[in-house]
Scaffold this active site. Sequence first.
Site, PDB file in Angstrom:
ATOM      1  N   ASP A  45      39.498  48.296  56.292  1.00 22.90           N
ATOM      2  CA  ASP A  45      38.342  48.982  55.670  1.00 22.90           C
ATOM      3  C   ASP A  45      37.034  48.742  56.413  1.00 22.90           C
ATOM      4  OD1 ASP A  45      38.380  46.330  54.796  1.00 22.90           O
ATOM      5  OD2 ASP A  45      37.740  46.782  52.751  1.00 22.90           O
ATOM      6  N   GLY A 130      40.964  37.281  39.428  1.00 29.35           N
ATOM      7  CA  GLY A 130      41.008  36.513  40.661  1.00 29.35           C
ATOM      8  C   GLY A 130      42.359  36.537  41.356  1.00 29.35           C
ATOM      9  N   GLY A 132      43.525  39.157  43.155  1.00 30.39           N
ATOM     10  CA  GLY A 132      43.569  40.150  44.223  1.00 30.39           C
ATOM     11  C   GLY A 132      43.898  41.553  43.728  1.00 30.39           C
ATOM     12  N   GLU A 168      28.555  44.355  43.272  1.00 34.38           N
ATOM     13  CA  GLU A 168      29.385  43.260  43.785  1.00 34.38           C
ATOM     14  C   GLU A 168      28.669  42.549  44.941  1.00 34.38           C
ATOM     15  OE1 GLU A 168      33.236  43.488  43.014  1.00 34.38           O
ATOM     16  OE2 GLU A 168      33.780  41.753  44.210  1.00 34.38           O
ATOM     17  N   ASP A 180      37.981  49.109  46.619  1.00 40.59           N
ATOM     18  CA  ASP A 180      38.295  48.708  45.254  1.00 40.59           C
ATOM     19  C   ASP A 180      37.614  49.598  44.212  1.00 40.59           C
ATOM     20  OD1 ASP A 180      39.491  46.763  46.695  1.00 40.59           O
ATOM     21  OD2 ASP A 180      38.232  45.110  45.991  1.00 40.59           O
ATOM     22  N   TYR A 230      37.451  35.179  55.867  1.00 38.26           N
ATOM     23  CA  TYR A 230      37.138  36.611  55.796  1.00 38.26           C
ATOM     24  C   TYR A 230      35.966  36.931  56.739  1.00 38.26           C
ATOM     25  CZ  TYR A 230      35.742  41.125  53.744  1.00 38.26           C
ATOM     26  OH  TYR A 230      35.392  42.445  53.550  1.00 38.26           O
TER      27      TYR A 230
HETATM   28  P1  ADP Z   1      39.677  39.963  41.619  1.00 39.26           P
HETATM   29  O1  ADP Z   1      38.701  41.078  41.727  1.00 39.26           O
HETATM   30  O2  ADP Z   1      40.692  39.974  42.678  1.00 39.26           O
HETATM   31  O3  ADP Z   1      40.299  39.855  40.268  1.00 39.26           O
HETATM   32  P2  ADP Z   1      37.275  38.414  41.944  1.00 39.26           P
HETATM   33  O4  ADP Z   1      37.025  36.991  42.239  1.00 39.26           O
HETATM   34  O5  ADP Z   1      36.668  39.429  42.826  1.00 39.26           O
HETATM   35  O6  ADP Z   1      38.855  38.602  41.850  1.00 39.26           O
HETATM   36  O7  ADP Z   1      36.772  38.729  40.484  1.00 39.26           O
HETATM   37  C1  ADP Z   1      37.161  37.922  39.403  1.00 39.26           C
HETATM   38  C2  ADP Z   1      35.945  37.607  38.536  1.00 39.26           C
HETATM   39  O8  ADP Z   1      35.479  38.803  37.881  1.00 39.26           O
HETATM   40  C3  ADP Z   1      36.266  36.670  37.395  1.00 39.26           C
HETATM   41  O9  ADP Z   1      36.197  35.327  37.798  1.00 39.26           O
HETATM   42  C4  ADP Z   1      35.195  37.019  36.387  1.00 39.26           C
HETATM   43  O10 ADP Z   1      33.960  36.405  36.704  1.00 39.26           O
HETATM   44  C5  ADP Z   1      35.014  38.514  36.584  1.00 39.26           C
HETATM   45  N1  ADP Z   1      35.800  39.323  35.625  1.00 39.26           N
HETATM   46  C6  ADP Z   1      36.474  40.447  35.945  1.00 39.26           C
HETATM   47  N2  ADP Z   1      37.057  40.973  34.841  1.00 39.26           N
HETATM   48  C7  ADP Z   1      36.750  40.180  33.820  1.00 39.26           C
HETATM   49  C8  ADP Z   1      37.082  40.184  32.421  1.00 39.26           C
HETATM   50  N3  ADP Z   1      37.813  41.136  31.881  1.00 39.26           N
HETATM   51  N4  ADP Z   1      36.595  39.181  31.662  1.00 39.26           N
HETATM   52  C9  ADP Z   1      35.826  38.233  32.198  1.00 39.26           C
HETATM   53  N5  ADP Z   1      35.493  38.162  33.491  1.00 39.26           N
HETATM   54  C10 ADP Z   1      35.931  39.123  34.316  1.00 39.26           C
HETATM   55 MG    MG Z   2      37.315  41.336  43.341  1.00 36.58          MG
END
Ligand code: ADP
Ligand code: MG
Length: 393
Positions: A45, A130, A132, A168, A180, A230
């Site tokens: 990407d 978290g 992925g 983000e 994403d 990364y």
């Molecule tokens: P991924 O996008 O792969 O799941 P990231 O680290 O980018 O991993 O994002 C995860 C973070 O997004 C979580 O730690 C939290 O802070 C936030 N998050 C996403 N969805 C939720 C949810 N439904 N409830 C609470 N926090 C969320």
């Molecule tokens: Mg993410």
Amino acid sequence: MTELPLTLKELTLKTKEKYISYYGCAPQWIVAAPGRVNIIGEHTDYNGGFVFPMGIERYTILAGAPCSESDKIKVRCMRFNESVLININKLNRSEPIWSNYIRGVIAGYQERGVKIPSMNVIMNSNVPLGGGLSSSAALEVATGTLIEAAAGIEFSLQDRALIGQKAEHDYAGVPCGIMDQFISAMARKDQIMLLDCRSYETRWTSIKDPDVSFLIINSNVKHQLASGEYGKRRAECENAAKIMGIDLLRDATLQQLENAKVQMGNTSYKRAKHVITENERTLKAAEALEKSQFEEAGQYMYQSHESLSKDFEVSCEELDQIVLIAHKIGLSGGIYGCRMTGGGFGGCAIALVKTTQIQQITQTIEVAYKKATGLTCSIFSSRPAMGAHKIQI
Ligand code: ADP
Ligand code: MG
């Protein structure tokens, strides 16, 4: 352990019930945005190349209704059982961490002149956090969808996605690409999106055949290396492009790369080789799937993993084990292909499988992964699912 799937309908119902018990009234808007998985096209990407993701049958749901307090959005998070009161006129990065994704999207709409309505909101999700599968993009895109529903406006899906990406970057501090948020906003049922990350052009591949499914295998590990590496990979790709005299590796050929090999050094050479070959594989895999040539598509997935593991060096022992196990199960056991998916150093693998053999495959992988690593993986299957949308209530 294999997780029992909660359908979007069930998740919606639960969220609605929770809303009523928590706020004492019914929600006026309910929206959903899916997580995603990338079938092939990894670390392409930010090199202006191609990715091939689909929405998964795992959603983040937001339910909302107007509230009496002015210029406030209250959000109750069901996952962590905590609430936050966001002041619409005073947006900044703050606690709890998850609220930043929401704050960032509110700021994005505000910057585009939208008057943000005051709301009481509940957030629920069955996207693993978290892992992925982009729960973060699902949350951002769901927030955008809710704001648009509540404000009675409709932005283009591309703008909705770009606002999520900016949130983000600015509010979560993650310098992600566009994949994403694009797929969470635009995903289509039974279709996979071939996205040109330079032009933002999309082409859709239909997967109508119910005999094939995608199996998502969460290694349940995330190695610390991830974010630092990364940045390094991006820099190595930029270096390779610069030495070849181009802006983006997307435009490089293998011949050009060979000519620049000595000057470039082995590390940048290997990184660039991955990107150039991965772009080709992605286009070919999309074509193969379009023609229902599943075996061929599966081969590209295995090759992609090999390249990510050996040339790009973003895999890890656990992901390599999953792919090895899948390879051993093979076509006779119902697996066409398998690879790590996402940034790497943990997270998930994706396999293209025969639908009728999902149960057997799941059991075999669970046992073999435990034996090889001592760890437990989580597995679920998904067909390509619909992107962000309002749910009729
Ligand atoms: P991924 O996008 O792969 O799941 P990231 O680290 O980018 O991993 O994002 C995860 C973070 O997004 C979580 O730690 C939290 O802070 C936030 N998050 C996403 N969805 C939720 C949810 N439904 N409830 C609470 N926090 C969320
Ligand atoms: Mg993410």
